[in-house]
Scaffold this motif. Structure first.
Motif, PDB file in Angstrom:
ATOM      1  N   ILE A   1      79.097  52.386  28.694  1.00  0.00           N
ATOM      2  CA  ILE A   1      78.396  51.885  29.932  1.00  0.00           C
ATOM      3  C   ILE A   1      78.342  50.442  30.086  1.00  0.00           C
ATOM      4  O   ILE A   1      77.662  49.732  29.164  1.00  0.00           O
ATOM      5  N   SER A   2      78.704  49.657  31.297  1.00  0.00           N
ATOM      6  CA  SER A   2      78.215  48.231  31.323  1.00  0.00           C
ATOM      7  C   SER A   2      78.125  48.087  32.796  1.00  0.00           C
ATOM      8  O   SER A   2      78.422  48.919  33.741  1.00  0.00           O
ATOM      9  N   ARG A   3      77.778  47.014  33.297  1.00  0.00           N
ATOM     10  CA  ARG A   3      77.638  46.578  34.713  1.00  0.00           C
ATOM     11  C   ARG A   3      77.881  45.139  34.788  1.00  0.00           C
ATOM     12  O   ARG A   3      77.763  44.045  33.908  1.00  0.00           O
ATOM     13  N   ASP A   4      78.299  44.678  35.874  1.00  0.00           N
ATOM     14  CA  ASP A   4      78.327  43.314  36.198  1.00  0.00           C
ATOM     15  C   ASP A   4      77.686  43.111  37.732  1.00  0.00           C
ATOM     16  O   ASP A   4      78.223  43.405  38.884  1.00  0.00           O
ATOM     17  N   ASN A   5      76.485  42.415  37.674  1.00  0.00           N
ATOM     18  CA  ASN A   5      75.897  42.456  38.742  1.00  0.00           C
ATOM     19  C   ASN A   5      76.492  41.143  39.691  1.00  0.00           C
ATOM     20  O   ASN A   5      75.879  41.401  40.871  1.00  0.00           O
ATOM     21  N   THR A   6      77.253  40.687  39.190  1.00  0.00           N
ATOM     22  CA  THR A   6      77.750  39.690  40.198  1.00  0.00           C
ATOM     23  C   THR A   6      78.799  40.289  41.068  1.00  0.00           C
ATOM     24  O   THR A   6      79.442  39.808  42.070  1.00  0.00           O
ATOM     25  N   LYS A   7      79.346  41.501  40.594  1.00  0.00           N
ATOM     26  CA  LYS A   7      80.401  42.289  41.383  1.00  0.00           C
ATOM     27  C   LYS A   7      79.606  43.478  41.883  1.00  0.00           C
ATOM     28  O   LYS A   7      80.605  44.359  42.509  1.00  0.00           O
ATOM     29  N   ASN A   8      78.476  43.830  41.721  1.00  0.00           N
ATOM     30  CA  ASN A   8      77.830  45.008  42.298  1.00  0.00           C
ATOM     31  C   ASN A   8      78.396  46.182  41.592  1.00  0.00           C
ATOM     32  O   ASN A   8      78.491  47.178  42.367  1.00  0.00           O
ATOM     33  N   THR A   9      78.861  46.145  40.321  1.00  0.00           N
ATOM     34  CA  THR A   9      79.514  47.200  39.850  1.00  0.00           C
ATOM     35  C   THR A   9      78.993  47.839  38.343  1.00  0.00           C
ATOM     36  O   THR A   9      78.897  46.877  37.652  1.00  0.00           O
ATOM     37  N   THR A  10      79.064  49.077  38.435  1.00  0.00           N
ATOM     38  CA  THR A  10      78.895  49.632  37.071  1.00  0.00           C
ATOM     39  C   THR A  10      80.119  50.308  36.438  1.00  0.00           C
ATOM     40  O   THR A  10      80.962  50.855  37.399  1.00  0.00           O
ATOM     41  N   TYR A  11      80.411  50.175  35.342  1.00  0.00           N
ATOM     42  CA  TYR A  11      81.566  50.879  34.727  1.00  0.00           C
ATOM     43  C   TYR A  11      81.174  52.050  33.694  1.00  0.00           C
ATOM     44  O   TYR A  11      80.367  52.032  33.009  1.00  0.00           O
ATOM     45  N   LEU A  12      82.154  52.872  33.339  1.00  0.00           N
ATOM     46  CA  LEU A  12      82.238  53.635  32.424  1.00  0.00           C
ATOM     47  C   LEU A  12      83.425  53.707  31.813  1.00  0.00           C
ATOM     48  O   LEU A  12      84.231  54.258  32.138  1.00  0.00           O
ATOM     49  N   GLN A  13      83.640  53.268  30.345  1.00  0.00           N
ATOM     50  CA  GLN A  13      84.830  53.135  29.745  1.00  0.00           C
ATOM     51  C   GLN A  13      84.822  54.560  28.870  1.00  0.00           C
ATOM     52  O   GLN A  13      83.877  54.679  27.945  1.00  0.00           O
ATOM     53  N   MET A  14      85.759  55.275  29.186  1.00  0.00           N
ATOM     54  CA  MET A  14      86.038  56.334  28.154  1.00  0.00           C
ATOM     55  C   MET A  14      86.989  56.712  27.402  1.00  0.00           C
ATOM     56  O   MET A  14      88.143  56.741  27.968  1.00  0.00           O
ATOM     57  N   ASN A  15      86.909  56.418  26.084  1.00  0.00           N
ATOM     58  CA  ASN A  15      87.775  56.610  24.839  1.00  0.00           C
ATOM     59  C   ASN A  15      87.870  57.994  24.402  1.00  0.00           C
ATOM     60  O   ASN A  15      86.711  58.566  24.302  1.00  0.00           O
ATOM     61  N   SER A  16      88.964  58.122  23.553  1.00  0.00           N
ATOM     62  CA  SER A  16      89.033  59.418  22.733  1.00  0.00           C
ATOM     63  C   SER A  16      88.560  60.761  23.708  1.00  0.00           C
ATOM     64  O   SER A  16      87.709  61.392  23.103  1.00  0.00           O
ATOM     65  N   LEU A  17      89.150  60.595  24.798  1.00  0.00           N
ATOM     66  CA  LEU A  17      88.773  61.883  25.713  1.00  0.00           C
ATOM     67  C   LEU A  17      89.096  63.314  25.231  1.00  0.00           C
ATOM     68  O   LEU A  17      90.118  63.537  24.519  1.00  0.00           O
ATOM     69  N   LYS A  18      88.184  64.150  25.456  1.00  0.00           N
ATOM     70  CA  LYS A  18      88.438  65.385  25.013  1.00  0.00           C
ATOM     71  C   LYS A  18      88.542  66.358  26.159  1.00  0.00           C
ATOM     72  O   LYS A  18      88.138  66.059  27.169  1.00  0.00           O
ATOM     73  N   PRO A  19      89.105  67.656  25.902  1.00  0.00           N
ATOM     74  CA  PRO A  19      89.276  68.518  27.232  1.00  0.00           C
ATOM     75  C   PRO A  19      87.684  69.016  27.598  1.00  0.00           C
ATOM     76  O   PRO A  19      87.720  69.103  28.595  1.00  0.00           O
ATOM     77  N   GLU A  20      86.761  68.923  26.709  1.00  0.00           N
ATOM     78  CA  GLU A  20      85.309  69.144  27.299  1.00  0.00           C
ATOM     79  C   GLU A  20      84.847  68.116  28.126  1.00  0.00           C
ATOM     80  O   GLU A  20      83.754  68.377  28.529  1.00  0.00           O
ATOM     81  N   ASP A  21      85.675  66.946  28.070  1.00  0.00           N
ATOM     82  CA  ASP A  21      85.112  65.927  28.899  1.00  0.00           C
ATOM     83  C   ASP A  21      85.476  66.033  30.594  1.00  0.00           C
ATOM     84  O   ASP A  21      84.938  65.371  31.446  1.00  0.00           O
TER      85      ASP A  21
END
Length: 124
Positions: A69-89
């Motif tokens: 999880i990350s955020r850029d307060n200058t862009k009013n945005t938060t991110y969720l980078q998801m790697n190695s995804l599994k079917p249970e995700d």
């Protein structure tokens, strides 16, 4: 504050996606942010949290080491980078904002504002 989540889609196991959540309205940096998810037939569950400055993050054990999880307060945005995804995700992912942080970052009930959700489907 209004939240708009995006970035969901369909990927194969092992793939990656990045979710975004754009906030409008009051000062974004005054809110802690969280990501939750809800699979069909299951309760909404905590995924990740980030503090106002981005200096503190917490993750559910099930995603630790795979999601960031990350955020850029200058862009009013938060991110969720998801790697190695599994079917249970596979789930609908929601971003949430809380202006009165109580410490219970993993509880959906403490978050005041919610985005509309974005669907992530991971196939095996």
């Amino acid at each position: 504050v209004q939240l708009q989540a995006s970035g969901g889609g369909s990927v194969q196991a092992g793939g990656s996606l990045r979710l975004s959540c754009v906030a409008s309205g009051r000062t974004f940096s005054s809110y802690v942010m969280g990501w939750f998810r809800q699979a069909t037939g299951k309760e909404r569950e905590f995924v990740a949290y980030i503090s106002r400055s981005g200096g503190s993050t917490y993750y559910a054990d099930s995603v630790k080491g795979r999601f960031t999880i990350s955020r850029d307060n200058t862009k009013n945005t938060t991110y969720l980078q998801m790697n190695s995804l599994k079917p249970e995700d596979t789930a609908v992912y929601y971003c949430a904002a809380d202006g009165d942080y109580s410490g219970y970052y993993y509880r959906a009930s403490v978050y005041e504002y919610w985005g509309q959700g974005t669907l992530v489907t991971v196939s095996s």
